[in-house]
Enzyme design. Structure first.
Site, PDB file in Angstrom:
ATOM      1  N   GLU A 189      -5.447  -8.497   1.023  1.00 51.84           N
ATOM      2  CA  GLU A 189      -5.984  -8.150   2.352  1.00 51.84           C
ATOM      3  C   GLU A 189      -7.463  -7.827   2.206  1.00 51.84           C
ATOM      4  O   GLU A 189      -7.860  -7.105   1.288  1.00 51.84           O
ATOM      5  CB  GLU A 189      -5.321  -6.896   2.946  1.00 51.84           C
ATOM      6  CG  GLU A 189      -3.941  -7.100   3.498  1.00 51.84           C
ATOM      7  CD  GLU A 189      -3.384  -5.823   4.142  1.00 51.84           C
ATOM      8  OE1 GLU A 189      -4.175  -4.942   4.547  1.00 51.84           O
ATOM      9  OE2 GLU A 189      -2.149  -5.721   4.218  1.00 51.84           O
TER      10      GLU A 189
ATOM     11  N   GLU B 171       0.792  -1.232   0.000  1.00 48.15           N
ATOM     12  CA  GLU B 171       0.000   0.000   0.000  1.00 48.15           C
ATOM     13  C   GLU B 171       0.826   1.285   0.000  1.00 48.15           C
ATOM     14  O   GLU B 171       0.805   2.044   0.988  1.00 48.15           O
ATOM     15  CB  GLU B 171      -0.950  -0.002   1.199  1.00 48.15           C
ATOM     16  CG  GLU B 171      -1.910  -1.157   1.194  1.00 48.15           C
ATOM     17  CD  GLU B 171      -3.010  -1.015   2.251  1.00 48.15           C
ATOM     18  OE1 GLU B 171      -2.901  -0.160   3.127  1.00 48.15           O
ATOM     19  OE2 GLU B 171      -4.002  -1.769   2.163  1.00 48.15           O
TER      20      GLU B 171
HETATM   21  C1  GAL Z   1      -4.058  -2.062   5.612  1.00 49.55           C
HETATM   22  C2  GAL Z   1      -2.666  -2.381   6.083  1.00 49.55           C
HETATM   23  C3  GAL Z   1      -2.599  -3.353   7.208  1.00 49.55           C
HETATM   24  C4  GAL Z   1      -3.741  -3.252   8.189  1.00 49.55           C
HETATM   25  C5  GAL Z   1      -5.086  -3.044   7.520  1.00 49.55           C
HETATM   26  C6  GAL Z   1      -6.247  -2.743   8.437  1.00 49.55           C
HETATM   27  O1  GAL Z   1      -4.074  -0.761   5.117  1.00 49.55           O
HETATM   28  O2  GAL Z   1      -1.895  -2.903   5.027  1.00 49.55           O
HETATM   29  O3  GAL Z   1      -1.344  -3.245   7.787  1.00 49.55           O
HETATM   30  O4  GAL Z   1      -3.472  -2.386   9.195  1.00 49.55           O
HETATM   31  O5  GAL Z   1      -5.014  -2.016   6.579  1.00 49.55           O
HETATM   32  O6  GAL Z   1      -6.333  -1.392   8.733  1.00 49.55           O
END
Ligand code: GAL
Length: 443
Positions: free
Chosen positions: A354, A166
């Site tokens: 994710e 990200e």
């Molecule tokens: C993403 C990030 C993670 C985690 C997730 C939930 O932006 O890559 O590290 O924190 O969000 O907020």
């Protein structure tokens, strides 16, 4: 719905990140990262939480890998802490740090779990930040050297690499808004950070390709489905500007399309940091693109927002269900975002690297019955299937995350895990969502 509908090659996994779980902040020669420094500054993290111990994954990783195995999760995404391997960000390397990820990788393989490392999940060595961090163009060489060390050390066992996590979030929150490490603000920091992150991502891809020609190489992007607040022309064009910023700024240069600055002239400021030949160096032919999405954003026109003239209509003001992050509970948003990325012909393959949700879980008689998270995951996965059935090139899904962990500026408050953590005792409890996911993906 069942997992067979996704095909035998679909990758099911779970994602984590070094700083959020490892702890061991100065163990065995590790140098401080920008997050070690930032999270120990008063007022930066909610309730003064820090990640000096976090989930203690540094010490008890074998127990957590046992959990991954017991949940039948075949793919484990983790990140490599740069300052564990190179305490100052530069050579010489710290052998004990290198050995640690050898053990994590071997621990995965011994359990029949495929390791998926990410090279950069936001924890820049602090010593490099003192030299300007992501605003210093030398970071491209620093990152390239770190990538080379990792590729040479682990490349014999790694089949899937992710270069970055990200870039929009670590440059936007870290170098523009100052909410994340290193806490810098303003376009004078944001623009060079953007450009150097893009160059580093592409360069990292090239280094991996050269040293690990057999491996699958990807990188990951944050993204959110954007909707205009109304169908009025000014709200729609405001939503388009936000979409460029959230969803297109980083992927398009990587795909060889350049920065989307014709449609958002504000971004022309990046050009100041570009050197002749950079257009070519900004792109790399990744084998896959990881997309990471959690909610949707509603955008309206705003004269008062400098540069962008667009603002978020907060979910809190929209009378919608909220997660602990105050994000709208909207798992359906994954479908239009897959469609959006799928429409780029240059993207060969998409993995959802994710997706997940935070809710205030309660431990009741030793159980955590997190039905909201379970429903969120189930709906998300249904939406992925819908996109896949319509021909989208989506080939994997990773839940964020294995255990509750350190959620950056929010500290330990938001709980995203399939597994509950008691941060005083490090006791783990598999939540209902974890049991559901295990049952869903079991062979
Ligand atoms: C993403 C990030 C993670 C985690 C997730 C939930 O932006 O890559 O590290 O924190 O969000 O907020």
């Amino acid at each position: 719905m069942n997992k067979e509908l996704f095909g035998a090659d679909f990758k099911w996994g779970v994602s984590t990140a070094a700083f959020q779980i490892e702890g061991g902040c100065d163990a065995e020669g590790k140098g401080p990262s920008i997050w070690d420094i930032f999270s120990n500054i008063k007022g930066k993290i909610k309730d003064g939480h820090h990640a000096n111990t976090a989930c203690d994954f540094y010490n008890i990783y074998e127990r957590d890998l046992d959990l991954v195995q017991s949940l039948h999760i075949p793919n484990f995404r983790f990140s490599i802490a740069w300052s564990r391997i190179m305490p100052t960000g530069l050579k010489p390397v710290n052998q004990k740090g290198l050995d640690y990820y050898d053990r994590v990788i071997d621990g995965c393989l011994e359990r029949g779990i495929e390791p998926w490392p990410t090279l950069y999940h936001w924890d820049l060595p602090h010593a490099l930040e003192l030299k300007g961090g992501w605003t210093n163009r030398d970071v491209v060489n620093w990152f390239s050297d770190f990538t080379e060390v990792c590729a040479k050390q682990y490349g014999d066992r790694i089949k899937h690499w992710m270069v970055m996590n990200e870039p929009m979030v670590f440059t936007g929150a870290g170098y523009f808004l100052g909410l994340h490490a290193p806490g810098r603000t303003g376009l004078k920091n944001f623009f060079p950070a953007i450009h150097h992150a893009v160059l580093s991502m592409a360069e990292g891809g090239r280094v991996l390709r050269k040293l690990c020609p057999q491996a699958e190489i990807g990188t990951t992007f944050s993204c959110s489905h954007v909707e205009p607040y109304s169908q009025r022309a000014w709200d729609k064009s405001a939503a388009n500007r936000a979409d460029i910023l959230f969803n297109r700024l980083f992927i398009e240069p990587i795909l060889g399309l350049g920065y989307p600055d014709k449609e958002l002239s504000l971004l022309k400021g990046i050009r100041k940091y570009m050197l002749p030949g950079d257009e070519d160096k900004m792109s790399f032919d990744f084998d896959f693109i990881g997309i990471q999405t959690y909610t949707r954003e509603v955008i309206r026109f705003s004269l008062l927002t400098p540069y962008l003239h667009a603002k978020l209509v907060k979910a809190e003001n929209r009378d919608v269900p909220l997660t602990s992050m105050k994000w709208e509970v909207y798992p359906e948003g994954i479908y239009p975002i897959i469609k959006k990325y799928d429409a780029y012909p240059q993207i060969k393959k998409i993995y959802i690297t994710e997706n997940g949700s935070a809710f205030p879980d309660a431990v009741v008689q030793g159980h955590v019955d997190d039905q909201e998270r379970l429903a969120y995951l189930e709906t998300s996965i249904e939406q992925v299937l819908k996109a896949k059935n319509e021909g989208c090139k989506v080939e994997g899904y990773f839940v964020w995350t294995l255990t509750d962990n350190f959620e950056w500026a929010e500290g330990y408050h938001p709980r995203f895990g399939l597994v509950h953590v008691d941060f005083d005792t490090q006791e783990r409890i598999i939540k209902s969502s974890g049991k559901w996911y295990a049952d869903f993906i079991k062979p």
